[in-house]
Write a protein that holds these residues in place. Structure first.
Motif, PDB file in Angstrom:
ATOM      1  N   ASP A 155      -1.301  54.019 -19.638  1.00 19.15           N
ATOM      2  CA  ASP A 155      -1.415  55.303 -19.400  1.00 19.15           C
ATOM      3  C   ASP A 155      -0.495  55.971 -20.363  1.00 19.15           C
ATOM      4  O   ASP A 155       0.085  55.127 -21.224  1.00 19.15           O
ATOM      5  CB  ASP A 155      -0.911  55.959 -17.860  1.00 19.15           C
ATOM      6  CG  ASP A 155       0.499  55.361 -17.446  1.00 19.15           C
ATOM      7  OD1 ASP A 155       1.131  54.956 -18.502  1.00 19.15           O
ATOM      8  OD2 ASP A 155       0.915  55.570 -16.281  1.00 19.15           O
ATOM      9  N   GLN A 156      -0.736  57.221 -20.486  1.00 18.80           N
ATOM     10  CA  GLN A 156       0.040  57.919 -21.680  1.00 18.80           C
ATOM     11  C   GLN A 156       1.489  57.732 -21.535  1.00 18.80           C
ATOM     12  O   GLN A 156       2.123  57.485 -22.531  1.00 18.80           O
ATOM     13  CB  GLN A 156      -0.060  59.463 -21.561  1.00 18.80           C
ATOM     14  CG  GLN A 156       0.548  60.397 -22.520  1.00 18.80           C
ATOM     15  CD  GLN A 156      -0.215  60.255 -23.996  1.00 18.80           C
ATOM     16  OE1 GLN A 156      -0.206  59.107 -24.485  1.00 18.80           O
ATOM     17  NE2 GLN A 156      -0.740  61.393 -24.174  1.00 18.80           N
ATOM     18  N   ARG A 157       2.345  57.858 -20.533  1.00 20.53           N
ATOM     19  CA  ARG A 157       3.724  57.360 -20.184  1.00 20.53           C
ATOM     20  C   ARG A 157       4.024  55.900 -20.757  1.00 20.53           C
ATOM     21  O   ARG A 157       4.998  55.804 -21.462  1.00 20.53           O
ATOM     22  CB  ARG A 157       3.914  57.517 -18.724  1.00 20.53           C
ATOM     23  CG  ARG A 157       5.254  57.221 -18.301  1.00 20.53           C
ATOM     24  CD  ARG A 157       5.622  57.558 -16.782  1.00 20.53           C
ATOM     25  NE  ARG A 157       5.083  58.811 -16.338  1.00 20.53           N
ATOM     26  CZ  ARG A 157       5.928  59.985 -16.055  1.00 20.53           C
ATOM     27  NH1 ARG A 157       7.164  59.832 -16.440  1.00 20.53           N
ATOM     28  NH2 ARG A 157       5.512  61.141 -15.775  1.00 20.53           N
ATOM     29  N   THR A 158       3.201  55.000 -20.405  1.00 20.07           N
ATOM     30  CA  THR A 158       3.493  53.512 -20.873  1.00 20.07           C
ATOM     31  C   THR A 158       3.438  53.473 -22.429  1.00 20.07           C
ATOM     32  O   THR A 158       4.011  52.904 -22.835  1.00 20.07           O
ATOM     33  CB  THR A 158       2.557  52.640 -20.069  1.00 20.07           C
ATOM     34  OG1 THR A 158       2.659  52.757 -18.580  1.00 20.07           O
ATOM     35  CG2 THR A 158       2.878  51.046 -20.457  1.00 20.07           C
TER      36      THR A 158
ATOM     37  N   THR B 261      11.440  59.428 -20.826  1.00 22.17           N
ATOM     38  CA  THR B 261      10.093  59.805 -20.887  1.00 22.17           C
ATOM     39  C   THR B 261       9.533  58.956 -19.708  1.00 22.17           C
ATOM     40  O   THR B 261       8.631  59.440 -18.956  1.00 22.17           O
ATOM     41  CB  THR B 261       9.488  59.570 -22.329  1.00 22.17           C
ATOM     42  OG1 THR B 261      10.016  60.431 -23.213  1.00 22.17           O
ATOM     43  CG2 THR B 261       7.802  59.964 -22.078  1.00 22.17           C
ATOM     44  N   PHE B 262       9.813  57.648 -19.568  1.00 17.88           N
ATOM     45  CA  PHE B 262       8.977  56.593 -18.932  1.00 17.88           C
ATOM     46  C   PHE B 262       9.751  56.986 -17.407  1.00 17.88           C
ATOM     47  O   PHE B 262       8.808  57.082 -16.520  1.00 17.88           O
ATOM     48  CB  PHE B 262       9.353  55.301 -19.273  1.00 17.88           C
ATOM     49  CG  PHE B 262       8.408  54.189 -18.550  1.00 17.88           C
ATOM     50  CD1 PHE B 262       7.271  54.094 -18.772  1.00 17.88           C
ATOM     51  CD2 PHE B 262       9.176  53.591 -17.512  1.00 17.88           C
ATOM     52  CE1 PHE B 262       6.372  53.288 -17.955  1.00 17.88           C
ATOM     53  CE2 PHE B 262       8.392  52.632 -16.556  1.00 17.88           C
ATOM     54  CZ  PHE B 262       7.140  52.560 -16.958  1.00 17.88           C
TER      55      PHE B 262
ATOM     56  N   PRO C  51       4.779  64.732 -15.437  1.00 14.41           N
ATOM     57  CA  PRO C  51       3.308  64.270 -16.130  1.00 14.41           C
ATOM     58  C   PRO C  51       3.596  65.632 -17.563  1.00 14.41           C
ATOM     59  O   PRO C  51       2.903  65.434 -18.367  1.00 14.41           O
ATOM     60  CB  PRO C  51       2.346  64.422 -15.299  1.00 14.41           C
ATOM     61  CG  PRO C  51       3.221  64.189 -13.924  1.00 14.41           C
ATOM     62  CD  PRO C  51       4.433  64.510 -13.937  1.00 14.41           C
TER      63      PRO C  51
ATOM     64  N   VAL D 260       5.664  64.745 -20.245  1.00 16.38           N
ATOM     65  CA  VAL D 260       4.987  63.678 -20.892  1.00 16.38           C
ATOM     66  C   VAL D 260       3.933  63.927 -21.757  1.00 16.38           C
ATOM     67  O   VAL D 260       3.968  63.606 -23.012  1.00 16.38           O
ATOM     68  CB  VAL D 260       4.400  62.575 -19.844  1.00 16.38           C
ATOM     69  CG1 VAL D 260       3.526  61.406 -20.519  1.00 16.38           C
ATOM     70  CG2 VAL D 260       5.418  61.745 -19.031  1.00 16.38           C
ATOM     71  N   GLU D 261       3.124  64.972 -21.488  1.00 17.70           N
ATOM     72  CA  GLU D 261       2.206  65.352 -22.518  1.00 17.70           C
ATOM     73  C   GLU D 261       2.753  66.353 -23.651  1.00 17.70           C
ATOM     74  O   GLU D 261       2.286  66.095 -24.637  1.00 17.70           O
ATOM     75  CB  GLU D 261       1.085  66.498 -21.846  1.00 17.70           C
ATOM     76  CG  GLU D 261       0.198  65.796 -20.643  1.00 17.70           C
ATOM     77  CD  GLU D 261      -0.745  64.805 -21.647  1.00 17.70           C
ATOM     78  OE1 GLU D 261      -1.298  64.708 -22.590  1.00 17.70           O
ATOM     79  OE2 GLU D 261      -0.621  63.523 -20.828  1.00 17.70           O
TER      80      GLU D 261
END
Length: 126
Positions: free
Chosen positions: A38-41, A88-89, A94, A97-98
């Motif tokens: 995902d974006q976070r990872t 961030t992780f 959410p 994170v974006e």
């Protein structure tokens, strides 16, 4: 110990060699096989990859035997990169994170990010 490229002392050489081994293990973990992160990872992987480049640069500068100041100067960007990735992780919402992904998030004040991570991991003052 045998001959090393580090000209400062056997202790520095020992620490450097241990760091190189640890970096190899971290590299393998960061660049592992992620089916569809995902974006976070993805952001964590990017930040950790950058931190590993800083670390490798520090090691190369130390290996020169005379670029210690330049190696030391990379400690701050290495630390900041690690904190940004971990924050961030573990901490970011959410929406944040974006913003981080689109380079629209300001990490300042930076000390608050460290405080957040310390609270999250239950280790204040680390």
């Amino acid at each position: 110990m045998g001959q090393t490229v580090f000209k400062h002392s056997e202790r520095v050489a020992q620490v450097a060699n241990n760091a190189k081994k640890f970096a190899g293990a971290v590299y393998a973990a960061v660049h592992g096989d992620y089916a569809d992160p995902d974006q976070r990872t993805r952001l964590l992987i990017l930040y950790m990859s950058m931190a590993m480049e800083h670390h490798e640069s520090i090691m190369m500068l130390l290996a020169s035997g005379h670029l210690i100041g330049s190696a030391t100067a990379l400690i701050r960007p290495l630390t900041e990169t690690m904190v940004r990735g971990l924050w961030t992780f573990y901490i970011a919402t959410p929406e944040v994170v974006e913003k981080v992904a689109s380079n629209k998030f300001d990490f300042k004040p930076f000390s608050s990010k460290i405080d957040d991570l310390e609270r999250f991991h239950g280790k204040p003052g680390v």
